[in-house]
Write a protein that holds these residues in place. Structure first.
Motif, PDB file in Angstrom:
ATOM      1  N   LEU A  82     -35.138  22.030  13.249  1.00 68.12           N
ATOM      2  CA  LEU A  82     -34.872  21.462  11.941  1.00 68.12           C
ATOM      3  C   LEU A  82     -35.836  20.329  11.577  1.00 68.12           C
ATOM      4  CD1 LEU A  82     -30.980  21.381  11.872  1.00 68.12           C
ATOM      5  CD2 LEU A  82     -32.508  22.996  10.787  1.00 68.12           C
ATOM      6  N   ALA A  83     -36.599  19.861  12.573  1.00 68.66           N
ATOM      7  CA  ALA A  83     -37.557  18.790  12.294  1.00 68.66           C
ATOM      8  C   ALA A  83     -38.830  19.315  11.657  1.00 68.66           C
ATOM      9  CB  ALA A  83     -37.901  18.034  13.581  1.00 68.66           C
ATOM     10  N   ASP A  84     -39.021  20.645  11.674  1.00 66.48           N
ATOM     11  CA  ASP A  84     -40.197  21.225  11.044  1.00 66.48           C
ATOM     12  C   ASP A  84     -40.140  21.043   9.538  1.00 66.48           C
ATOM     13  OD1 ASP A  84     -40.842  22.047  13.502  1.00 66.48           O
ATOM     14  OD2 ASP A  84     -40.593  24.183  13.174  1.00 66.48           O
ATOM     15  N   GLU A  85     -41.303  21.008   8.899  1.00 64.19           N
ATOM     16  CA  GLU A  85     -41.330  20.942   7.444  1.00 64.19           C
ATOM     17  C   GLU A  85     -42.525  21.694   6.894  1.00 64.19           C
ATOM     18  OE1 GLU A  85     -43.767  17.054   8.099  1.00 64.19           O
ATOM     19  OE2 GLU A  85     -42.157  18.046   9.132  1.00 64.19           O
ATOM     20  N   VAL A  86     -42.417  22.095   5.675  1.00 58.64           N
ATOM     21  CA  VAL A  86     -43.528  22.727   4.965  1.00 58.64           C
ATOM     22  C   VAL A  86     -43.837  21.824   3.782  1.00 58.64           C
ATOM     23  CG1 VAL A  86     -44.333  24.740   3.704  1.00 58.64           C
ATOM     24  CG2 VAL A  86     -42.768  25.023   5.642  1.00 58.64           C
ATOM     25  N   GLU A  87     -44.995  21.213   3.794  1.00 56.90           N
ATOM     26  CA  GLU A  87     -45.342  20.276   2.735  1.00 56.90           C
ATOM     27  C   GLU A  87     -45.556  21.018   1.411  1.00 56.90           C
ATOM     28  OE1 GLU A  87     -45.106  17.242   2.978  1.00 56.90           O
ATOM     29  OE2 GLU A  87     -45.189  16.795   5.103  1.00 56.90           O
ATOM     30  N   GLY A  88     -45.018  20.480   0.356  1.00 61.20           N
ATOM     31  CA  GLY A  88     -45.189  21.076  -0.962  1.00 61.20           C
ATOM     32  C   GLY A  88     -46.617  20.923  -1.463  1.00 61.20           C
ATOM     33  N   GLU A  89     -47.057  21.825  -2.304  1.00 60.70           N
ATOM     34  CA  GLU A  89     -48.418  21.791  -2.825  1.00 60.70           C
ATOM     35  C   GLU A  89     -48.504  21.030  -4.143  1.00 60.70           C
ATOM     36  OE1 GLU A  89     -49.760  25.783  -3.083  1.00 60.70           O
ATOM     37  OE2 GLU A  89     -49.699  26.135  -0.931  1.00 60.70           O
ATOM     38  N   ASN A  90     -47.454  21.126  -4.972  1.00 61.92           N
ATOM     39  CA  ASN A  90     -47.472  20.491  -6.286  1.00 61.92           C
ATOM     40  C   ASN A  90     -46.613  19.229  -6.255  1.00 61.92           C
ATOM     41  OD1 ASN A  90     -48.917  22.793  -7.291  1.00 61.92           O
ATOM     42  ND2 ASN A  90     -46.967  23.886  -7.376  1.00 61.92           N
ATOM     43  N   LEU A  91     -47.240  18.073  -6.352  1.00 65.05           N
ATOM     44  CA  LEU A  91     -46.527  16.802  -6.256  1.00 65.05           C
ATOM     45  C   LEU A  91     -46.124  16.304  -7.640  1.00 65.05           C
ATOM     46  CD1 LEU A  91     -45.550  14.440  -4.520  1.00 65.05           C
ATOM     47  CD2 LEU A  91     -47.813  13.422  -4.770  1.00 65.05           C
ATOM     48  N   ILE A  92     -44.827  16.069  -7.822  1.00 66.83           N
ATOM     49  CA  ILE A  92     -44.296  15.514  -9.070  1.00 66.83           C
ATOM     50  C   ILE A  92     -43.702  14.152  -8.735  1.00 66.83           C
ATOM     51  CG2 ILE A  92     -42.606  15.827 -10.920  1.00 66.83           C
ATOM     52  CD1 ILE A  92     -42.797  18.858 -10.334  1.00 66.83           C
ATOM     53  N   CYS A  93     -44.244  13.090  -9.294  1.00 64.31           N
ATOM     54  CA  CYS A  93     -43.861  11.739  -8.899  1.00 64.31           C
ATOM     55  C   CYS A  93     -43.067  11.000  -9.972  1.00 64.31           C
ATOM     56  CB  CYS A  93     -45.106  10.907  -8.575  1.00 64.31           C
ATOM     57  SG  CYS A  93     -45.951  11.421  -7.081  1.00 64.31           S
ATOM     58  N   TRP A  94     -42.254  10.088  -9.498  1.00 66.43           N
ATOM     59  CA  TRP A  94     -41.645   9.096 -10.374  1.00 66.43           C
ATOM     60  C   TRP A  94     -42.768   8.208 -10.889  1.00 66.43           C
ATOM     61  CZ3 TRP A  94     -41.708   3.737  -9.169  1.00 66.43           C
ATOM     62  CH2 TRP A  94     -40.984   2.927 -10.061  1.00 66.43           C
ATOM     63  N   SER A 120     -43.275  23.056  -4.613  1.00 67.50           N
ATOM     64  CA  SER A 120     -43.270  21.755  -5.279  1.00 67.50           C
ATOM     65  C   SER A 120     -42.675  20.678  -4.383  1.00 67.50           C
ATOM     66  CB  SER A 120     -42.463  21.827  -6.580  1.00 67.50           C
ATOM     67  OG  SER A 120     -43.053  22.734  -7.483  1.00 67.50           O
ATOM     68  N   ARG A 121     -43.075  19.449  -4.659  1.00 70.85           N
ATOM     69  CA  ARG A 121     -42.564  18.295  -3.931  1.00 70.85           C
ATOM     70  C   ARG A 121     -42.330  17.181  -4.934  1.00 70.85           C
ATOM     71  NH1 ARG A 121     -46.013  14.850  -0.650  1.00 70.85           N
ATOM     72  NH2 ARG A 121     -47.618  16.336  -1.192  1.00 70.85           N
ATOM     73  N   ILE A 122     -41.146  16.595  -4.925  1.00 72.15           N
ATOM     74  CA  ILE A 122     -40.793  15.503  -5.835  1.00 72.15           C
ATOM     75  C   ILE A 122     -40.752  14.215  -5.023  1.00 72.15           C
ATOM     76  CG2 ILE A 122     -39.105  14.675  -7.504  1.00 72.15           C
ATOM     77  CD1 ILE A 122     -38.012  17.557  -7.612  1.00 72.15           C
ATOM     78  N   ALA A 123     -41.330  13.146  -5.544  1.00 74.56           N
ATOM     79  CA  ALA A 123     -41.412  11.897  -4.790  1.00 74.56           C
ATOM     80  C   ALA A 123     -41.052  10.698  -5.651  1.00 74.56           C
ATOM     81  CB  ALA A 123     -42.827  11.723  -4.225  1.00 74.56           C
ATOM     82  N   ILE A 124     -40.454   9.697  -5.014  1.00 81.12           N
ATOM     83  CA  ILE A 124     -40.163   8.418  -5.672  1.00 81.12           C
ATOM     84  C   ILE A 124     -40.450   7.310  -4.670  1.00 81.12           C
ATOM     85  CG2 ILE A 124     -37.705   8.489  -5.035  1.00 81.12           C
ATOM     86  CD1 ILE A 124     -37.132   7.055  -7.720  1.00 81.12           C
ATOM     87  N   LYS A 125     -41.074   6.227  -5.140  1.00 81.15           N
ATOM     88  CA  LYS A 125     -41.380   5.114  -4.244  1.00 81.15           C
ATOM     89  C   LYS A 125     -40.409   3.966  -4.476  1.00 81.15           C
ATOM     90  CE  LYS A 125     -44.715   2.720  -7.215  1.00 81.15           C
ATOM     91  NZ  LYS A 125     -46.085   2.205  -7.336  1.00 81.15           N
ATOM     92  N   ASN A 126     -40.359   3.080  -3.507  1.00 85.39           N
ATOM     93  CA  ASN A 126     -39.572   1.854  -3.623  1.00 85.39           C
ATOM     94  C   ASN A 126     -40.401   0.845  -4.429  1.00 85.39           C
ATOM     95  OD1 ASN A 126     -38.321  -0.624  -3.282  1.00 85.39           O
ATOM     96  ND2 ASN A 126     -38.173  -0.489  -1.062  1.00 85.39           N
TER      97      ASN A 126
END
Length: 280
Positions: free
Chosen positions: A58-70, A92-98
């Motif tokens: 479960l620790a494996d991951e597949v990184e998304g190609e399309n980044l959608i950011c806050w 796709s990958r959605i991201a938000i920063k602190n």
């Protein structure tokens, strides 16, 4: 920046939620690749719980190609309404920063990887030597393998630290029918400065399980890593049996379950961290 905001955010984050949770409800059709609408009638968790022997997988991951950011200045409510991970493409990958966190460097990644090239090749050779050594009985061979793994893990983490490549992430698996609510809680906690440096969620790959990452700035700072873990459990209003923590250097080296170095893809799990803390 208004420094009264963190106190307001703490209240907003911890106050009881009476209505529909953030990010759950009708969605706008605006924004790249976003779905029109979705709904949920239950907060019941359907994610796959990590059991003994499954944690590494479960620790494996597949990184998304399309980044959608806050976007800076965007209200978290608008961000959550803009795109729902359950309806996003699997690439796709959605991201938000602190927004309360300082800007951080990922360290000298190139130098760290260069320094590890030869040791990793030697590690593969050493492992094969242990496996082929007929002078060792089963017990002795097993101990040799454990020692080999520990030494290699220490070498990788030490090299990463020397080059300031020290960030890491908690990896949470969520069911696609509940990921929107779970992501809304994680994203809100990150936006309010109560979790880690940033958070990401991968899109829907059609397998029914999606992945949320909650990042911390330094895998060596176990107190802070545990603080973020506690924050994640509080945000989700639920305590998973065990979730994995993976340093950036492992991701860069593509250390997943099937790796040639025979390492676990995570340096510890939430259960192991909590047990270590209890022992201390």
């Amino acid at each position: 920046m208004n420094f009264i905001a963190p106190l307001t955010n703490v209240f907003r984050y911890t106050a009881p939620r009476i209505a529909i949770p953030r990010g759950v409800g009708k969605l706008s059709t605006k924004g790249p690749g976003c779905a029109g609408s979705f709904s949920t009638s239950s907060r019941a968790w359907s994610e796959k719980v990590a059991t003994e022997g499954e944690t590494e997988r479960l620790a494996d991951e597949v990184e998304g190609e399309n980044l959608i950011c806050w976007q800076d200045g965007e209200d978290v409510e608008d961000f959550l309404t803009r795109c729902a991970p359950s309806r996003m493409n699997g690439k796709s990958r959605i991201a938000i920063k602190n927004p309360w966190d300082i800007e951080r460097s990922e360290g000298n990644v190139e130098s760290a990887l260069k320094m590890l090239e030869t040791p990793l090749l030697e590690a593969i050779s050493d492992w094969n030597t242990i496996v082929a050594d007929d002078t060792l009985n089963k017990s002795a061979k097993s101990l040799k393998k454990i020692e080999h793994r520990e030494n290699l893990k220490d070498l990788i983490l030490t090299t990463a630290a020397q080059n300031e490549v020290v960030s890491g992430k908690w990896i949470i698996h969520a069911g696609s029918n509940t990921v929107d609510f779970q992501w809304s809680r994680i994203a809100t906690g990150t936006y309010d400065g109560l979790l880690g440096t940033k958070a990401e969620v991968l899109g829907n790959n059609g397998m029914g399980i999606q992945v949320i990452f909650v990042f911390t700035p330094d895998f060596r700072d176990l107190k802070d890593v545990k603080r973020v873990l506690d924050g994640v459990q509080k945000a989700l209003q639920w305590k998973p049996r065990s979730i994995a923590y993976k340093p950036l250097i492992y991701s860069l080296l593509k250390i997943t379950t099937e790796n040639p170095y025979h390492l676990r893809p995570a340096i510890f799990t939430s259960r192991e961290l909590e047990e270590t803390e209890t022992e201390e």
